[in-house]
Design an enzyme around this catalytic site. Structure first.
Site, mmCIF file in Angstrom:
data_model
loop_
_atom_site.group_PDB
_atom_site.id
_atom_site.type_symbol
_atom_site.label_atom_id
_atom_site.label_comp_id
_atom_site.label_asym_id
_atom_site.label_seq_id
_atom_site.Cartn_x
_atom_site.Cartn_y
_atom_site.Cartn_z
ATOM 1 N N MET A 1 0.817 -1.203 0.000
ATOM 2 C CA MET A 1 0.000 0.000 0.000
ATOM 3 C C MET A 1 0.859 1.265 0.000
ATOM 4 O O MET A 1 0.571 2.216 0.696
ATOM 5 C CB MET A 1 -0.939 0.007 1.216
ATOM 6 C CG MET A 1 -1.860 -1.191 1.281
ATOM 7 S SD MET A 1 -3.008 -1.291 -0.066
ATOM 8 C CE MET A 1 -4.264 -0.161 0.476
ATOM 9 N N CYS A 2 1.936 1.260 -0.734
ATOM 10 C CA CYS A 2 2.743 2.448 -1.054
ATOM 11 C C CYS A 2 3.913 2.679 -0.098
ATOM 12 O O CYS A 2 3.828 2.400 1.103
ATOM 13 C CB CYS A 2 1.917 3.720 -1.107
ATOM 14 S SG CYS A 2 0.475 3.643 -2.182
ATOM 15 N N THR A 3 4.980 3.206 -0.666
ATOM 16 C CA THR A 3 6.183 3.583 0.064
ATOM 17 C C THR A 3 6.688 4.898 -0.505
ATOM 18 O O THR A 3 6.681 5.085 -1.723
ATOM 19 C CB THR A 3 7.286 2.514 -0.092
ATOM 20 O OG1 THR A 3 6.811 1.248 0.384
ATOM 21 C CG2 THR A 3 8.539 2.903 0.674
ATOM 22 N N ASP A 21 1.044 1.414 -4.614
ATOM 23 C CA ASP A 21 0.590 0.036 -4.442
ATOM 24 C C ASP A 21 -0.923 0.047 -4.270
ATOM 25 O O ASP A 21 -1.449 0.775 -3.403
ATOM 26 C CB ASP A 21 1.224 -0.605 -3.209
ATOM 27 C CG ASP A 21 2.749 -0.568 -3.230
ATOM 28 O OD1 ASP A 21 3.325 -0.386 -4.317
ATOM 29 O OD2 ASP A 21 3.350 -0.713 -2.144
#
Length: 329
Positions: A1-3, A21
């Site tokens: 879910m993203c970085t 993500d």
């Protein structure tokens, strides 16, 4: 879910990378938004403004800014945070719809410090909006970074903004809340603890890996080497394509990645489904008031040969500005 990861000392430049993500395609196109655009808060409230800065943004479904940077070198990134609690919408308070939340900062501020000051003064409320296609209501937090290397993470807990503002806050992923992420990092070897560097796609593990590797990047000799170095870090934190587990039917995968050079004003976009890297030099764009907005159609770019790749600064098609999702009365 993203970085999201900031590299504040890339041979004199500040770079920031992010993975998007998600469990389905977000219909992402790139937009060129000039100065002088009239916007409102999207919730029928008191905030109306004219954009002071031009920006390039990645949109979700052409209705929401989720990533981007402005011509002053301020960038922003929307990531998922399940713990987000925006409170009950209070029409007496300044508020922004979630769809235009990031865009407000890109339109109005050149530095993280100025943006944080405005948040502190207004305690602006964020109003979540459901996806019109699915009804899904996102729960998100926001990272801001600028060409000075400053950084802030804004999370809504118990209906009010909590701002983590420091040049030391280089990494952001997802759950748990940011204070808990910082505590978990202290357990990892190299950050004060004894646990080995973790390798799963869990948010806390991606946080640790990104923090570890961004602190060990070699000094780049060129801008291209700097962008490549940042891509190497965010790709290490990416989530591969996979069949959803039965107990996680909405497991995310990395669908696209960006690297923004906030010093040299270059925005690089890489789709994981169409491996053509493309970039935009903001200094080559006309953001003058009165110029039309522009759209770079990524959804129609399905060919590996002859598709969008390389420097695409001149390939935006003039169009009406993005129409942000608003709260229905």
């Amino acid at each position: 879910m993203c970085t999201r990861v900031v590299w504040p000392d890339a041979a004199g430049a500040v770079l920031v990378g992010r993975n998007m993500d998600y469990h389905r395609d977000t219909g992402t196109n790139l937009w060129r938004l000039p100065r002088g655009l009239e916007h409102d808060d999207g919730v029928g409230g008191s905030l109306h403004w004219t954009s002071r800065y031009g920006s390039v943004v990645a949109g979700a479904f052409d209705m929401m800014s989720v990533d981007g940077m402005n011509e002053a070198g301020l960038a922003g990134h929307i990531l998922w945070l399940a713990e987000s609690d925006y409170g009950t919408f209070d029409r007496s308070r300044p508020a922004l719809s979630m769809a235009i939340w990031l865009q407000y900062f890109l339109d109005n501020f050149a530095t993280v410090a100025d943006a944080v000051q405005w948040i502190d003064e207004t305690e602006v409320q964020v109003v979540p909006l459901g996806d019109p296609a699915t009804g899904e209501v996102p729960a998100v937090h926001l990272a801001l970074d600028d060409a000075t290397g400053d950084s802030a993470i804004i999370e809504y807990i118990d209906g009010r903004p909590t701002v983590w503002h420091s040049r030391e806050y280089l990494v952001m992923t997802n759950s748990p809340t940011y204070d808990e992420q910082l505590k978990l990092l202290k357990d990892v070897e190299g950050f004060g603890g004894t646990k080995p560097l973790p390798g799963t796609t869990l948010a806390a593990d991606r946080f640790a890996r990104a923090a570890y590797y961004v602190g060990r990047l070699p000094e780049p000799k060129t801008q291209v080497e700097a962008v490549a170095g940042m891509f190497s870090v965010i790709r290490n934190a990416a989530q591969p394509f996979r069949i959803p587990d039965p107990d996680k039917p909405y497991a995310s995968q990395t669908i696209w990645q960006t690297v923004a050079d906030l010093t040299n004003k270059r925005y690089v976009f890489d789709s994981t489904t169409r491996p053509n890297v493309l970039w935009i030099d903001l200094d080559k764009l006309d953001f003058s008031e009165g110029t039309p907005a522009g759209k770079l159609d990524l959804l129609g770019d399905t060919s590996l040969e002859g598709g969008l790749a390389g420097n695409v600064s001149s390939r935006f098609e003039d169009t009406a500005p993005m129409q942000f999702l608003t709260l229905q009365a």
